[in-house]
Design an enzyme around this catalytic site. Sequence first.
Site, mmCIF file in Angstrom:
data_model
loop_
_atom_site.group_PDB
_atom_site.id
_atom_site.type_symbol
_atom_site.label_atom_id
_atom_site.label_comp_id
_atom_site.label_asym_id
_atom_site.label_seq_id
_atom_site.Cartn_x
_atom_site.Cartn_y
_atom_site.Cartn_z
ATOM 1 N N HIS A 1 59.465 26.956 -29.069
ATOM 2 C CA HIS A 1 60.631 26.166 -28.460
ATOM 3 C C HIS A 1 61.911 26.941 -27.652
ATOM 4 O O HIS A 1 62.837 26.223 -27.370
ATOM 5 C CB HIS A 1 61.345 25.178 -29.434
ATOM 6 C CG HIS A 1 60.286 24.053 -29.981
ATOM 7 N ND1 HIS A 1 60.349 22.816 -29.359
ATOM 8 C CD2 HIS A 1 59.506 23.976 -31.060
ATOM 9 C CE1 HIS A 1 59.794 22.162 -29.949
ATOM 10 N NE2 HIS A 1 59.129 22.583 -30.896
ATOM 11 N N LYS B 1 74.957 17.397 -27.008
ATOM 12 C CA LYS B 1 73.797 18.168 -27.254
ATOM 13 C C LYS B 1 74.629 19.334 -28.168
ATOM 14 O O LYS B 1 75.922 19.214 -28.512
ATOM 15 C CB LYS B 1 73.219 19.069 -26.175
ATOM 16 C CG LYS B 1 74.059 19.223 -25.087
ATOM 17 C CD LYS B 1 73.181 20.100 -23.881
ATOM 18 C CE LYS B 1 73.033 19.093 -22.942
ATOM 19 N NZ LYS B 1 71.519 18.719 -22.924
ATOM 20 N N ARG B 2 73.735 20.145 -28.892
ATOM 21 C CA ARG B 2 73.902 20.997 -29.845
ATOM 22 C C ARG B 2 74.860 21.825 -29.219
ATOM 23 O O ARG B 2 74.895 22.257 -27.926
ATOM 24 C CB ARG B 2 72.987 21.832 -30.361
ATOM 25 C CG ARG B 2 72.959 22.728 -31.450
ATOM 26 C CD ARG B 2 71.584 23.271 -32.162
ATOM 27 N NE ARG B 2 70.687 23.612 -30.989
ATOM 28 C CZ ARG B 2 70.396 24.904 -30.691
ATOM 29 N NH1 ARG B 2 71.171 25.698 -31.069
ATOM 30 N NH2 ARG B 2 69.587 25.126 -29.607
ATOM 31 N N LYS C 1 73.950 26.424 -23.591
ATOM 32 C CA LYS C 1 74.185 24.852 -23.039
ATOM 33 C C LYS C 1 75.372 24.843 -22.184
ATOM 34 O O LYS C 1 75.358 23.708 -21.366
ATOM 35 C CB LYS C 1 74.016 24.099 -24.081
ATOM 36 C CG LYS C 1 72.796 24.132 -24.782
ATOM 37 C CD LYS C 1 72.794 22.998 -25.935
ATOM 38 C CE LYS C 1 71.505 23.031 -26.832
ATOM 39 N NZ LYS C 1 70.070 22.371 -26.174
ATOM 40 N N THR D 1 65.333 17.410 -24.126
ATOM 41 C CA THR D 1 65.250 15.967 -24.424
ATOM 42 C C THR D 1 66.057 14.980 -24.215
ATOM 43 O O THR D 1 66.076 13.693 -23.693
ATOM 44 C CB THR D 1 64.356 15.500 -25.688
ATOM 45 O OG1 THR D 1 65.142 15.684 -26.724
ATOM 46 C CG2 THR D 1 63.103 16.078 -26.008
ATOM 47 N N LYS E 1 66.297 10.885 -21.960
ATOM 48 C CA LYS E 1 66.975 9.671 -22.500
ATOM 49 C C LYS E 1 67.793 9.227 -21.491
ATOM 50 O O LYS E 1 68.092 8.061 -21.349
ATOM 51 C CB LYS E 1 67.723 10.023 -23.871
ATOM 52 C CG LYS E 1 66.622 10.216 -25.146
ATOM 53 C CD LYS E 1 67.352 11.015 -26.133
ATOM 54 C CE LYS E 1 66.232 11.885 -27.106
ATOM 55 N NZ LYS E 1 66.624 12.857 -28.019
#
Length: 754
Positions: A313, A493-494, A499, A600, A604
């Site tokens: 991942h 998100k995390r 990110k 992901t 969404k």
Amino acid sequence: MDFKRRLGNALADMGTSLEAASKQQLFCALLRATRDLELEMKPAAGDRKLYYFSAEFLVGRLLRANLINLGLVDEVEALLAERGTSLAEVEDCEPEPSLGNGGLGRLAACFLDSIASLGLPGDGVGLNYHYGLFRQDLSEGVQREEPNPWIAPDSWLVDAQRSFSVPFGFGDLEARMYDIEVPGYDNGTVNRLHLFDVADPAPAPEHGIAFDKGDVRSCLTSFLYPDDSDEAGRLLRVYQQYFMVSAGAQLILAELEERGIAPEELDRHVAVHINDTHPSMVIPELVRLLVERGVAFEDAAGIVERTCAYTNHTILAEALETWPMWYIERVAPGIAPVIRQLDALARTRCANDAVAIVDAADVVHMANMDVHFSHAVNGVAALHTQILVTSELRPFAELYPEKFSNKTNGITFRRWVMGCNQPLADHITAAIGDGWKRDASRLEELLALRDDGSFVRGLLDIKQRNKFSLATWLKAEKNVEVDPHSVFDVQVKRMHQYKRQQMNALYAIWKYLQIKRGNVPNRPLTMVFGAKAAPAYALAKDTIALLLALGRLFGDDPEVAPWLKLVFVENYNVTAAEHLIPAADVSEQISLASKEASGTSNMKFMANGAVTLGTLDGANVEIAELVGRENIYLFGRSSEDVIGLYESGDYRPWGVWQADGELSEVLDLIVSPELLARGDAGCLTRVYRDFIAKDWFMALLDARDYVTVKERCLADYEDRGAWAQKMLVNVARSGFFSSDRTIREYDRDIWHLA
């Protein structure tokens, strides 16, 4: 028995009725009635069965999702309407299971839903965490962590009345099994999520999340990902992982025996999937158990290799787990010699030390073991898999080219459209029928409606209603007021530097300075963030403090407040996502190219009509290919450029800072008196220094392009007709990202269950 009678019986057992019950009683009765119905259903049957091992399953609230899959949601809504309430009001009583944290766990939950909905025999295997990762408290302007308990007397957990003895170095520890039922969509099938727990779990800490990490017998299942900044925390993670895989492996062999199948036949009847490296020890544990049952070592290794498959991942080193061998010898002495034997066997295939399982420093490389002794290895987006094969795992890809494939991630539309955005689901069904609910690729039929003014206007109307609904929820749940007529720009998100929430913060500062100069936007902008930072990840926690301080600064300034608002949603989870995602206009997917395996949340948002602003990273690449460059906003350096900069070491953030006066002004505001007065000075100073001295994930490198493209995106939003066309194309093309498609590919190429 019909469901109305089941519900009535459950209420009667509680000493109440539909008319007299409180919302809490209604929730408990619905849970009992639904759970009892599921317990009467049969699991998917077949000669081969999948066991999907994952450290986390971020399942979210289950009442609505289960009712949708059981075909009961309309009936329940009608029953509750008679009582003068609604399912939305009742499910607010449901605690969200604290069994996961980020995309890895949410993906696993979507996969279980799809496995059951496709009628495939397959169960999840994980741990029954009592207090989750943590409950986030931002009341003091920084992240504080508290326990997040969720297990109540009325719970989805079912005691499976089964336990296994896990052989640790200090002695055996009982692993008790609890199940959560996973119903398939409208097919009468129910699979299970098996969660293992200690017999005598410790109570929650009174303050914060500090606990005795050495008390393995009681605290092993207290928290997901315990703080690993010290040796006790790292050892506890190894205890957790071995506890999960040993109990799971024993379950597999017990169920095989119950079917009358010899252990030597394991690979013909079982598929084991390893979701990232946390469950890697299932490989040596299965080998150990087979040898214990009389199978020769090399035969056992071959059987296990043909049984197991591994999903990678990430390319981040922190997630490609390594453990000193002495950790394994202390925690699970039974598999330490097995790992050394597997290493020796792998060395007969390839003498390259880069692919060794145990390196010269006597450190065990879990991903290396997974690749050697799995029959299939996959990445989770086309770009990610390409990077694995050509760079990060290249020696393995050259050694085992037949093992590698791509399986682009997916989401379940049952939760992420039908469940959280019923107005959009109904609008789609009215236009093209309900076939898309079983086959999301049929959403492409919406492309024929691009000239249908009524349908296109409906998309805009639904988005606006969802924005009003989100504004109401934020006020009620978080005491935050937002303008539903503003642009909702969302990054949830995390919290991690790759990110690049910190780059989004730079844009917020730039926009603030523009407004202060009188350059007000065409429309107010609401920037929404939601994220948890790992307790030991200091820079991520500092970034949260920066965002909170900026929110205060903007809100305190009468010149800026009408035009720019920054909202940080405390304790972000699946429930919050189900409110935020349907209301988003712009989906922020801005990770540094080459670092996000897939993502992901991008899928969404896309399925709910948000338009992506992002880099060519992870599944953004495939989104861009599907929707066309005119329906996505892309910026930033390519993955090839980024990889080249890491290899050469040529990136110098201070050079970017010195060369761009406007960017310097933006950075200087981080340590300005007005911001220091509203935030934690230590946090803000560390963020500022990191930008200039390190900036490992190259936010400054992409910042200028990011601002330019984001401004174009916001300007384009004002052409509502053209924007609605972008929304339509994104929804129509999102069907590719159904987890049903992903699971069909896994089964076709790897599991062979059908």
